[in-house]
Design an enzyme around this catalytic site. Structure first.
Site, PDB file in Angstrom:
ATOM      1  CG  LEU A   1      -2.246  -0.704   1.129  1.00  0.00           C
ATOM      2  CD1 LEU A   1      -3.059  -0.466   2.391  1.00  0.00           C
ATOM      3  CD2 LEU A   1      -3.053  -0.258  -0.093  1.00  0.00           C
ATOM      4  CB  SER A   2       4.466   1.828   0.237  1.00  0.00           C
ATOM      5  OG  SER A   2       5.401   2.836  -0.066  1.00  0.00           O
ATOM      6  N   PRO A   3       2.692   4.371  -1.331  1.00  0.00           N
ATOM      7  CG  PRO A   3       2.404   6.603  -0.681  1.00  0.00           C
ATOM      8  CD  PRO A   3       2.269   5.194  -0.180  1.00  0.00           C
TER       9      PRO A   3
END
Length: 199
Positions: A11-13
């Site tokens: 989920l890390s941009p």
């Protein structure tokens, strides 16, 4: 031949903005990659970090500006406030772990498909159907989202412990087998130079 342990969160941009550059760099230098998805919130808690929503408003505002600047620089489509963020990272991480064990597909493409689903396509990466589509897109059996639950559940927390042992505190983190560590997608050029022996 160099080896890279790749610690990241699905989920890390910032992991999303890395695109598939790690895979391109590894191929250029003949390096291997071990994909190690982890629970980024647990990593923050264990290493002195603060979850995004709990940060000072100044930091939250700066993060929003910076993410939009990075999106422009990379040319990747990006929603600053995606419909399904945050969500449960574990199911997508388990799928990556299972796919790595199974083999036969493109892991870099799988990771990017999962991240793109969240940050560009407004999809919930905790949804089995979304994960199945990503697996299929990357050349894996979409059923791995179910059959890989056990190996995922065993490996996911182990990845967190390994990341901490190897000095990681954020995502993405790239750890070369000679001990060199690079944090952030904006350090991929440094990783490239290190593998070339010029840094």
């Amino acid at each position: 031949m160099a080896h890279i342990d790749y610690f990241f969160a699905t989920l890390s941009p910032y992991t999303y903005f890395a695109g598939t550059r790690l895979e391109e760099i590894a191929a250029k230098h003949g390096a291997t990659i071990a994909y190690k998805p982890l629970d980024i919130l647990a990593l923050f808690a264990r290493t002195g970090g603060t979850p995004p929503g709990e940060r000072h408003p100044n930091r939250i505002a700066y993060r929003a500006q910076e993410l939009q600047r990075i999106a422009k620089k990379t040319g990747l489509p990006f929603n600053l406030k995606p419909a399904h963020w945050p969500t449960n990272m574990a199911p997508s991480a388990y799928a990556v772990i299972a796919a790595q064990k199974e083999g036969g597909g493109d892991l870099g493409k799988l990771v990017h498909a999962i991240l793109r689903s969240c940050w560009a396509d407004e999809k919930d990466v905790a949804d089995d159907a979304v994960i199945g589509d990503c697996l299929e897109e990357a050349g894996f059996d979409r059923g791995l989202s179910f059959t890989g639950l056990l190996v995922g559940a065993e490996t996911y927390p182990a990845n967190l412990e390994e990341a901490i042992d190897k000095g990681a505190f954020g995502a993405p983190t790239y750890v070369v087998d000679d001990g060199a560590t690079f944090w952030g997608q904006d350090r991929l050029d440094d990783l490239d130079a290190h593998l070339a022996g010029t840094l």
